[in-house]
Design a protein around this motif. Structure first.
Motif, short mmCIF file in Angstrom:
data_model
loop_
_atom_site.label_atom_id
_atom_site.label_comp_id
_atom_site.label_asym_id
_atom_site.label_seq_id
_atom_site.Cartn_x
_atom_site.Cartn_y
_atom_site.Cartn_z
N GLN A 111 1.18 -1.16 -0.04
CA GLN A 111 -0.25 -0.14 0.36
C GLN A 111 0.93 1.20 -0.04
N GLU A 112 1.80 1.22 0.93
CA GLU A 112 2.76 2.80 0.68
C GLU A 112 2.93 2.33 -0.51
N THR A 113 3.91 1.73 -0.77
CA THR A 113 4.66 1.95 -2.26
C THR A 113 3.71 1.70 -3.60
N LEU A 114 2.76 1.65 -3.02
CA LEU A 114 1.30 2.31 -4.74
C LEU A 114 1.07 3.46 -4.06
N GLN A 115 0.52 4.33 -3.18
CA GLN A 115 0.22 5.17 -2.92
C GLN A 115 1.30 6.54 -3.19
N ALA A 116 2.75 6.34 -3.12
CA ALA A 116 3.41 6.51 -3.60
C ALA A 116 3.96 7.42 -4.86
N SER A 117 3.23 6.00 -4.94
CA SER A 117 3.68 5.97 -6.68
C SER A 117 2.94 6.74 -7.49
N LEU A 118 1.50 6.47 -7.31
CA LEU A 118 0.08 7.19 -7.08
C LEU A 118 0.53 8.59 -7.27
N ARG A 119 0.80 9.35 -6.10
CA ARG A 119 1.17 10.13 -5.61
C ARG A 119 2.44 11.23 -6.62
N LYS A 120 2.88 10.43 -6.77
CA LYS A 120 4.19 11.18 -7.66
C LYS A 120 3.79 11.57 -8.95
N THR A 121 2.66 10.38 -9.58
CA THR A 121 2.14 10.52 -10.86
C THR A 121 0.88 11.94 -10.68
N TYR A 122 0.16 12.25 -10.14
CA TYR A 122 -0.23 13.27 -9.61
C TYR A 122 -0.05 14.56 -9.41
N GLU A 123 1.30 14.52 -8.91
CA GLU A 123 2.40 15.65 -8.43
C GLU A 123 2.70 16.02 -9.96
N ARG A 124 2.66 15.37 -10.63
CA ARG A 124 2.93 15.91 -12.38
C ARG A 124 2.18 16.45 -12.64
N ILE A 125 1.49 16.55 -13.17
CA ILE A 125 0.11 17.50 -13.34
C ILE A 125 -0.94 18.58 -12.66
N LEU A 126 -0.73 18.60 -11.38
CA LEU A 126 -1.83 18.45 -10.83
C LEU A 126 -1.09 19.09 -9.19
N SER A 127 -1.74 20.75 -8.59
CA SER A 127 -0.58 21.49 -7.27
C SER A 127 -1.29 21.74 -6.60
N ASP A 128 -2.71 20.66 -6.24
CA ASP A 128 -3.54 20.67 -5.41
C ASP A 128 -3.46 19.52 -4.73
N GLN A 129 -3.03 19.68 -3.43
CA GLN A 129 -2.08 18.46 -2.76
C GLN A 129 -3.76 18.11 -1.96
N ALA A 130 -5.01 18.67 -1.57
CA ALA A 130 -6.05 18.15 -1.12
C ALA A 130 -6.40 16.98 -2.47
N THR A 131 -6.59 17.60 -3.61
CA THR A 131 -7.52 17.03 -4.51
C THR A 131 -6.36 15.74 -4.71
N ILE A 132 -5.15 15.84 -4.64
CA ILE A 132 -4.25 14.83 -4.91
C ILE A 132 -4.18 13.93 -3.95
#
Length: 304
Positions: free
Chosen positions: A133-154
């Motif tokens: 779970q930790e690695t999965l969510q970290a990878s997803l977070r990294k992916t969305y941080e490339r296209i989004l800036s709103d941390q709450a949405t991420i």
């Protein structure tokens, strides 16, 4: 038999091309990727499940050879399409219908299988992002941080993506099955009569599976994530049941078209109509709402 083999090979090549289109990264390519099961289903419904099996195997082999990597999600999607096609044409002699009567595999069970396959697709895609779970969510977070800036949405997306992906996969499974059946029916090769979708029912075990999946979503690590994805797929299955209930209870209403159009339009734009439809579907499976409405309405008026 030669025709079945050739159709299977052609459908497999078409499916492989649609699978491979995703490498371009465009929105249109993603759309084509989700249409990849369509040729497999057309082959299975129009030329037997053997053609569908050949198509699924060829598509998996071609994608693996061209990419040099075995993507687990590809065979799950491809062979899942073959399985839906196989079940769709599965039939047995009716118990009390005479020698020529046939009982076809229930549509509700096809919906349930679409939800199961949708969950398997998510489970197959998870290793691409992480094995816990930790690695999965970290990878997803990294992916969305490339296209989004709103941390709450991420933060919301990181949690919502697995169940949302399962729901989307369930919908695309059923949409591809419906499109394939329409194409094969127009060609005159569909051997199964077109079902009354308003009479759709889910197996009695579906409610129990939903309860178990919801309970499993509280488990730690990937078990909880995948159980949540399965619960979301089942909620979508019950929503489809709810839509069929609406189709049944609005028959005979002068405003039926407006009501149904409004329901589907709001379901595309918002989330709550889908949740409401799933509650309606669950209620119908327990209280037989369609039967109660039909008995209250009485026999149909045959006057023209």
């Amino acid at each position: 038999m030669m025709q079945i083999v050739l159709v299977g090979l052609g459908a497999g090549a078409a499916a492989a091309l649609l699978f491979a289109s995703v490498v371009s990264g465009s929105i249109a390519a993603v759309f084509l990727f989700y249409l990849a099961p369509l040729p497999i289903l057309i082959a299975a419904l129009g030329w037997s499940h053997v053609a569908g099996l050949i198509a699924a195997a060829l598509a998996t082999a071609v994608v693996s050879l061209l990419s040099g990597v075995f993507f687990i999600a590809v065979p799950v999607i491809a062979f899942g399409a073959w399985w839906l096609g196989y079940l769709t044409l599965l039939a047995r002699p009716a118990a009390n219908g005479g020698g020529s009567a046939v009982e076809w595999y229930p549509v509700g069970r096809l919906v349930l299988w679409a939800a199961v396959i949708g969950t398997f697709v998510v489970a197959a895609a998870v290793p691409n992002f992480g094995t816990d779970q930790e690695t999965l969510q970290a990878s997803l977070r990294k992916t969305y941080e490339r296209i989004l800036s709103d941390q709450a949405t991420i933060d919301v997306l990181v949690v919502a993506v697995p169940p949302a992906a399962a729901v989307f996969s369930t919908i695309t499974n059923l949409l591809n099955l419906w499109l394939a059946a329409r194409v094969v029916r127009i060609s005159g090769r569909l051997t199964r009569p077109w079902p009354d979708l308003a009479a759709l029912t889910l197996p009695a075990s579906a409610a129990g599976l939903l309860a178990a999946a919801i309970a499993g979503s509280f488990l730690p690590d990937l078990a909880g994530i995948l159980s949540g994805a399965f619960a979301a797929s089942l909620v979508m299955a019950f929503a489809i049941l709810g839509f069929s209930v609406m189709h049944a209870i609005t028959r005979g209403m002068s405003t039926r078209g407006v009501v149904l159009a409004g329901l589907y339009a709001t379901s595309v734009i918002f989330t709550w109509p889908i949740l409401a439809a799933s509650v309606l579907g669950l209620a119908d499976s327990v209280f037989d709402i369609r039967g109660r409405v039909a008995r209250k309405r009485g026999p149909p008026n045959l006057r023209t």
